[in-house]
Design an enzyme around this catalytic site. Structure first.
Site, PDB file in Angstrom:
ATOM      1  N   HIS A 190      -1.031  -1.048  -4.412  1.00 35.88           N
ATOM      2  CA  HIS A 190      -2.344  -0.726  -3.842  1.00 35.88           C
ATOM      3  C   HIS A 190      -2.419   0.776  -3.558  1.00 35.88           C
ATOM      4  O   HIS A 190      -1.579   1.333  -2.852  1.00 35.88           O
ATOM      5  CB  HIS A 190      -2.501  -1.534  -2.552  1.00 35.88           C
ATOM      6  CG  HIS A 190      -3.846  -1.433  -1.903  1.00 35.88           C
ATOM      7  ND1 HIS A 190      -4.940  -2.163  -2.317  1.00 35.88           N
ATOM      8  CD2 HIS A 190      -4.273  -0.673  -0.862  1.00 35.88           C
ATOM      9  CE1 HIS A 190      -5.976  -1.872  -1.549  1.00 35.88           C
ATOM     10  NE2 HIS A 190      -5.608  -0.964  -0.661  1.00 35.88           N
ATOM     11  N   MET A 244     -11.908  -5.892   4.385  1.00 36.64           N
ATOM     12  CA  MET A 244     -11.152  -5.007   5.268  1.00 36.64           C
ATOM     13  C   MET A 244     -10.931  -5.700   6.613  1.00 36.64           C
ATOM     14  O   MET A 244     -11.878  -6.170   7.244  1.00 36.64           O
ATOM     15  CB  MET A 244     -11.900  -3.685   5.486  1.00 36.64           C
ATOM     16  CG  MET A 244     -11.959  -2.780   4.272  1.00 36.64           C
ATOM     17  SD  MET A 244     -10.361  -2.428   3.501  1.00 36.64           S
ATOM     18  CE  MET A 244      -9.469  -1.612   4.832  1.00 36.64           C
ATOM     19  N   MET A 256      -8.820   8.318  -0.365  1.00 35.64           N
ATOM     20  CA  MET A 256      -9.753   8.673   0.728  1.00 35.64           C
ATOM     21  C   MET A 256     -10.241  10.100   0.556  1.00 35.64           C
ATOM     22  O   MET A 256      -9.474  10.970   0.134  1.00 35.64           O
ATOM     23  CB  MET A 256      -9.020   8.593   2.072  1.00 35.64           C
ATOM     24  CG  MET A 256      -8.403   7.251   2.359  1.00 35.64           C
ATOM     25  SD  MET A 256      -7.562   7.293   3.945  1.00 35.64           S
ATOM     26  CE  MET A 256      -6.740   5.704   3.914  1.00 35.64           C
ATOM     27  N   ASP A 287      -4.622   3.758  -2.036  1.00 36.60           N
ATOM     28  CA  ASP A 287      -5.730   4.056  -1.120  1.00 36.60           C
ATOM     29  C   ASP A 287      -6.223   5.483  -1.315  1.00 36.60           C
ATOM     30  O   ASP A 287      -5.564   6.438  -0.909  1.00 36.60           O
ATOM     31  CB  ASP A 287      -5.253   3.887   0.325  1.00 36.60           C
ATOM     32  CG  ASP A 287      -5.081   2.429   0.692  1.00 36.60           C
ATOM     33  OD1 ASP A 287      -6.043   1.657   0.532  1.00 36.60           O
ATOM     34  OD2 ASP A 287      -3.975   2.058   1.136  1.00 36.60           O
ATOM     35  N   GLY A 335      -1.372   1.110   9.583  1.00 34.36           N
ATOM     36  CA  GLY A 335      -0.773   0.861  10.889  1.00 34.36           C
ATOM     37  C   GLY A 335      -1.706   0.361  11.980  1.00 34.36           C
ATOM     38  O   GLY A 335      -1.336   0.367  13.152  1.00 34.36           O
ATOM     39  N   MET A 391     -11.987   4.690  -1.194  1.00 35.31           N
ATOM     40  CA  MET A 391     -12.708   4.857   0.074  1.00 35.31           C
ATOM     41  C   MET A 391     -13.353   6.231   0.021  1.00 35.31           C
ATOM     42  O   MET A 391     -12.967   7.158   0.742  1.00 35.31           O
ATOM     43  CB  MET A 391     -11.728   4.728   1.246  1.00 35.31           C
ATOM     44  CG  MET A 391     -11.287   3.290   1.475  1.00 35.31           C
ATOM     45  SD  MET A 391      -9.867   3.180   2.546  1.00 35.31           S
ATOM     46  CE  MET A 391      -8.579   3.392   1.330  1.00 35.31           C
ATOM     47  N   ASP A 403      -7.022  -6.580   3.498  1.00 34.66           N
ATOM     48  CA  ASP A 403      -6.355  -5.279   3.641  1.00 34.66           C
ATOM     49  C   ASP A 403      -6.451  -4.794   5.083  1.00 34.66           C
ATOM     50  O   ASP A 403      -7.552  -4.618   5.617  1.00 34.66           O
ATOM     51  CB  ASP A 403      -7.062  -4.286   2.699  1.00 34.66           C
ATOM     52  CG  ASP A 403      -6.424  -2.908   2.676  1.00 34.66           C
ATOM     53  OD1 ASP A 403      -5.384  -2.701   3.317  1.00 34.66           O
ATOM     54  OD2 ASP A 403      -6.996  -2.037   1.978  1.00 34.66           O
ATOM     55  N   SER A 422       0.848  -1.191   0.000  1.00 35.48           N
ATOM     56  CA  SER A 422       0.000   0.000   0.000  1.00 35.48           C
ATOM     57  C   SER A 422       0.885   1.243   0.000  1.00 35.48           C
ATOM     58  O   SER A 422       1.651   1.477   0.945  1.00 35.48           O
ATOM     59  CB  SER A 422      -0.889  -0.013   1.250  1.00 35.48           C
ATOM     60  OG  SER A 422      -1.422   1.269   1.451  1.00 35.48           O
ATOM     61  N   HIS A 429      -8.090   1.403  -4.561  1.00 34.19           N
ATOM     62  CA  HIS A 429      -9.063   1.154  -3.485  1.00 34.19           C
ATOM     63  C   HIS A 429      -9.754   2.478  -3.159  1.00 34.19           C
ATOM     64  O   HIS A 429      -9.184   3.338  -2.494  1.00 34.19           O
ATOM     65  CB  HIS A 429      -8.299   0.588  -2.268  1.00 34.19           C
ATOM     66  CG  HIS A 429      -9.158   0.324  -1.073  1.00 34.19           C
ATOM     67  ND1 HIS A 429      -8.635   0.055   0.170  1.00 34.19           N
ATOM     68  CD2 HIS A 429     -10.516   0.281  -0.922  1.00 34.19           C
ATOM     69  CE1 HIS A 429      -9.624  -0.143   1.036  1.00 34.19           C
ATOM     70  NE2 HIS A 429     -10.771   0.006   0.409  1.00 34.19           N
TER      71      HIS A 429
HETATM   72  C1  DX5 Z   1      -6.612   1.424   5.242  1.00 31.12           C
HETATM   73  C2  DX5 Z   1      -6.061   1.128   3.875  1.00 31.12           C
HETATM   74  C3  DX5 Z   1      -4.976   0.118   3.879  1.00 31.12           C
HETATM   75  C4  DX5 Z   1      -3.743   0.493   4.661  1.00 31.12           C
HETATM   76  C5  DX5 Z   1      -2.974  -0.747   4.987  1.00 31.12           C
HETATM   77  O1  DX5 Z   1      -7.744   2.208   5.113  1.00 31.12           O
HETATM   78  O2  DX5 Z   1      -7.088   0.653   3.028  1.00 31.12           O
HETATM   79  O3  DX5 Z   1      -4.632  -0.251   2.552  1.00 31.12           O
HETATM   80  O4  DX5 Z   1      -2.926   1.404   3.990  1.00 31.12           O
HETATM   81  O5  DX5 Z   1      -1.950  -0.418   5.861  1.00 31.12           O
HETATM   82  P1  DX5 Z   1      -1.409  -1.420   6.960  1.00 31.12           P
HETATM   83  O6  DX5 Z   1      -0.862  -2.619   6.256  1.00 31.12           O
HETATM   84  O7  DX5 Z   1      -0.355  -0.635   7.681  1.00 31.12           O
HETATM   85  O8  DX5 Z   1      -2.566  -1.795   7.849  1.00 31.12           O
HETATM   86 ZN    ZN Z   2      -6.561  -0.219   1.040  1.00 25.96          ZN
END
Ligand code: DX5
Ligand code: ZN
Length: 219
Positions: A35, A141, A39, A37, A149, A69, A179, A10, A67
């Site tokens: 990946h 998820m 948001m 993310d 983290g 969100m 994920d 990610s 992804h």
């Molecule tokens: C969270 C994201 C994840 C995140 C994963 O909303 O969708 O992809 O970056 O990070 P780790 O592996 O640190 O949980």
């Molecule tokens: Zn993600």
């Protein structure tokens, strides 16, 4: 035949001050997918990055796993297609009606790229089952979306197992991606339950990325 596990680092956990270097580090470490993310501060209580950052890496030679969100995901499909997304995953919870979900799946498919549907940890699995025959991937998820983290929520393993049984008993081609909170220990749980693709951010960001990706693939 042993199934091949894919690893998708990610980008969120990497150093944006050295974006292209970091993307190359990920590619050189033999990651399968990148990946991304996205948001919007509404669907999740955080902002990450969006179109300009994806534009900067659109020519990187790696499968781009987007992804979303965000609310109103249908409004952004065209933008991410232009930015060479190979897979666009949206959240079931971002859509209000069944028809909206079905239309969005068809819209993404019509662009000749892969389509995924994602569910948050608290969403009953039954809600996603009717769409599994039509999508390429279900993204489970293992944390509340919004932040890297966090720790893997334990019942994710059972959720993956249930989805695996449902998909395989019907012969669907849908992959299972997990994920959130993935490390060697949680990856093993997810793989044994039936996961095909592992997203990992904080676990992979250091200079052992190559060894760690290898390790995840051979658990
Ligand atoms: C969270 C994201 C994840 C995140 C994963 O909303 O969708 O992809 O970056 O990070 P780790 O592996 O640190 O949980
Ligand atoms: Zn993600």
């Amino acid at each position: 035949m042993e199934k091949k596990i894919k690893v998708a680092p990610s980008l969120l956990s990497f150093d944006f001050g050295q974006l292209s270097k970091e993307v190359h580090r990920i590619i050189n470490a033999k990651a399968d997918w990148l990946h991304l993310d996205i948001m919007d501060g509404i669907f999740v209580p955080n902002l990450s990055f969006g179109i300009p950052v994806c534009e900067a890496i659109k020519d990187a030679m790696i499968f781009k796993d987007v992804h979303l969100m965000i609310t109103h995901p249908h409004l952004y499909v065209d933008s991410f297609v232009k930015l060479n997304a190979n897979l666009i995953t949206f959240h079931l919870e971002a859509c209000e009606r069944k028809k909206e979900i079905q239309d969005l799946i068809q819209k993404i498919k019509s662009k000749n790229i892969k389509v995924g549907i994602s569910i948050k940890p608290e969403t009953p699995l039954e809600y996603v089952l009717p769409y599994l025959k039509d999508v390429d991937l279900v993204l489970v998820m293992a944390v509340e979306p919004g932040f890297g983290g966090q720790s893997y929520i334990e019942n994710t393993t059972q959720r993956i197992k249930t989805l695996y049984d449902y998909i395989h008993s019907r012969g669907y081609a849908c992959l299972i991606e997990v994920d959130g909170g993935i490390n060697e220990k949680t990856a093993k749980l997810a793989i044994d339950a039936g996961a095909d693709v592992l997203v990992a951010g904080s676990y992979l960001k250091d200079d052992k990325i190559k060894e760690k990706i290898q390790k995840l693939k051979n658990l």
